[in-house]
Design an enzyme around this catalytic site. Structure first.
Site, PDB file in Angstrom:
ATOM      1  N   LYS A  21     -12.914  -3.599   7.589  1.00  0.00           N
ATOM      2  CA  LYS A  21     -11.732  -3.234   8.378  1.00  0.00           C
ATOM      3  C   LYS A  21     -11.691  -4.044   9.675  1.00  0.00           C
ATOM      4  O   LYS A  21     -10.630  -4.522  10.089  1.00  0.00           O
ATOM      5  CB  LYS A  21     -11.744  -1.739   8.689  1.00  0.00           C
ATOM      6  CG  LYS A  21     -11.777  -0.835   7.475  1.00  0.00           C
ATOM      7  CD  LYS A  21     -10.587  -1.050   6.552  1.00  0.00           C
ATOM      8  CE  LYS A  21      -9.288  -0.607   7.149  1.00  0.00           C
ATOM      9  NZ  LYS A  21      -8.150  -0.703   6.199  1.00  0.00           N
ATOM     10  N   ASP A  61      -1.608  -9.915  -6.889  1.00  0.00           N
ATOM     11  CA  ASP A  61      -2.789 -10.346  -6.138  1.00  0.00           C
ATOM     12  C   ASP A  61      -2.392 -10.562  -4.685  1.00  0.00           C
ATOM     13  O   ASP A  61      -1.798 -11.582  -4.335  1.00  0.00           O
ATOM     14  CB  ASP A  61      -3.350 -11.636  -6.737  1.00  0.00           C
ATOM     15  CG  ASP A  61      -4.600 -12.120  -6.022  1.00  0.00           C
ATOM     16  OD1 ASP A  61      -5.043 -11.447  -5.057  1.00  0.00           O
ATOM     17  OD2 ASP A  61      -5.124 -13.181  -6.400  1.00  0.00           O
ATOM     18  N   VAL A 100      -8.024  10.736   8.287  1.00  0.00           N
ATOM     19  CA  VAL A 100      -6.603  11.070   8.208  1.00  0.00           C
ATOM     20  C   VAL A 100      -6.443  12.285   7.302  1.00  0.00           C
ATOM     21  O   VAL A 100      -6.801  12.250   6.119  1.00  0.00           O
ATOM     22  CB  VAL A 100      -5.765   9.899   7.673  1.00  0.00           C
ATOM     23  CG1 VAL A 100      -4.283  10.289   7.642  1.00  0.00           C
ATOM     24  CG2 VAL A 100      -5.959   8.657   8.542  1.00  0.00           C
ATOM     25  N   ARG A 126       0.967  -3.428  -7.733  1.00  0.00           N
ATOM     26  CA  ARG A 126       0.320  -4.292  -8.719  1.00  0.00           C
ATOM     27  C   ARG A 126       1.035  -4.317 -10.059  1.00  0.00           C
ATOM     28  O   ARG A 126       0.884  -5.251 -10.841  1.00  0.00           O
ATOM     29  CB  ARG A 126      -1.133  -3.857  -8.936  1.00  0.00           C
ATOM     30  CG  ARG A 126      -2.027  -4.080  -7.723  1.00  0.00           C
ATOM     31  CD  ARG A 126      -3.434  -3.579  -7.986  1.00  0.00           C
ATOM     32  NE  ARG A 126      -4.300  -3.769  -6.839  1.00  0.00           N
ATOM     33  CZ  ARG A 126      -5.012  -4.862  -6.609  1.00  0.00           C
ATOM     34  NH1 ARG A 126      -4.946  -5.869  -7.446  1.00  0.00           N
ATOM     35  NH2 ARG A 126      -5.781  -4.940  -5.542  1.00  0.00           N
ATOM     36  N   GLY A 151       0.799  -1.221   0.000  1.00  0.00           N
ATOM     37  CA  GLY A 151       0.000   0.000   0.000  1.00  0.00           C
ATOM     38  C   GLY A 151       0.830   1.268   0.000  1.00  0.00           C
ATOM     39  O   GLY A 151       0.323   2.344   0.331  1.00  0.00           O
TER      40      GLY A 151
END
Length: 343
Positions: free
Chosen positions: A175, A64, A205, A38, A13
């Site tokens: 989450k 993936d 955030v 990715r 991420g």
């Protein structure tokens, strides 16, 4: 440039808003960083944002994240000593809640743990995962005036409920379900792993991006929320009663890797928040005062509170002021808007 000597963090991420801050915090703290993505093109774009640290950055394509075996090449050279799992699907309008949201979130969360066990060969010391205040809050309780949320609270939405819920409820549940799955995984593999798990649970955030923002396309959901208020007529209604600065969230992630006392804990990173309070402090800046709605100055909608003090005691986090976070966010947004207008 100081030689990196704290080890190498595998970060999922990293191409995102919070992920960018985590990368910068890791590099500035003396770690090398290996970023997953990715595609090679998306990874190149992320690396280009940190030109001073190219020798401390490496990349690996992970097409993936729900399959542990795709991480094998990331661990192949034996360099990975820590993991930050900051990637998770964000989709408020899934066609199928289970296929598009719940399964990817849960499988992605446990796949990185399976990979650490399978390929980390005992070298991985700690795993920190980005969870959310959405995993803490009970959406059915609404404003819940007089209640204070802390790390002991959990979003109680079940898998079956989330599968049939609207997109927002399903996302919040994803989450919680993903975080619970990670804790359950750790419990099921006691004695097999040498690393501890820590989860970080921020609310909204805000704060400037970790790199220059050249346009306002593809903003994070939270920063877009602030962007949408520019030149608007009204103040948004109460939605989430807490916020954190992205730099605080990043600090918490990296410190959690280093502090032994953090292992086995979840940390809320948040201060109480209302949109009106944010606009009140932002409008003290003359430029922003011309672009933001006034609303009802001083109004504070009665609702729950959030106890974000554990992270200050265990990890040493020092919260920034609301004014610093909001004003710096808006200044970057307005600069990006000006750049857009000139092209």
């Amino acid at each position: 440039m100081t030689v990196q000597n704290k080890g190498t963090i595998l970060i999922t991420g990293g191409g995102g808003y919070v992920g960018g801050h985590i990368i910068r915090e890791a590099l500035e703290s003396g770690f090398s960083v290996r970023i997953t993505g990715r595609s090679a093109s998306s990874l190149a774009r992320t690396v280009s944002r940190f030109p001073s640290y190219t020798s401390s950055l490496s990349t690996v394509v992970v097409p993936d994240m729900t399959r542990p075996e795709v991480y094998e090449s990331a661990f192949a050279d034996g360099a990975i000593t820590h993991i930050v799992h900051a990637a998770s699907p964000f989709n408020l309008a899934p066609e199928d809640n289970v296929r598009d949201l719940l399964e990817p979130a849960v499988r992605g969360a446990t796949a990185v743990l399976d990979a650490a066990l399978r390929y980390g060969a005992g070298r991985v010391k700690a795993v920190v995962a980005t969870s959310s205040f959405a995993a803490v809050v009970d959406p059915a309780m609404g404003l819940r005036e007089g209640y204070t949320y802390s790390e002991g609270d959990w979003n109680p939405t079940t898998w079956d409920q989330a599968a049939k819920a609207d997109g927002v409820v399903a996302y919040c549940a994803s989450k919680a379900l993903a975080e619970r799955a990670m804790w359950e995984w750790v419990g099921a593999h006691k004695g097999e792993v040498g690393f501890g798990l820590v989860t970080i649970c921020p609310a909204w955030v805000f704060g400037p991006y970790a790199y220059e923002l050249r346009d306002t396309k593809g903003l994070s959901e939270s920063v877009q929320l602030l962007n949408a208020i520019v030149d608007a007529d009204k103040v948004p209604d109460f939605d989430i009663g807490g916020y954190a600065d992205a730099r605080e969230v990043a600090f918490a992630h990296i410190r959690a890797l280093e502090v032994p006392e953090a292992r086995g804990k979840r940390f809320i990173v948040s201060q109480d928040f209302r949109h009106q309070a944010a606009l009140d402090v932002a409008r003290e800046d003359p430029v922003l005062a011309e672009r933001l709605p006034e609303g009802k100055k001083g109004e504070w909608v009665p609702a729950y509170r959030i106890d974000g003090s554990l992270v200050t005691r265990v990890l040493g986090l020092k919260y920034r002021s609301l004014k610093d976070t909001i004003v710096q966010t808006y200044r970057q947004l307005l600069k990006a808007r000006e750049a857009e207008a000139s092209t």
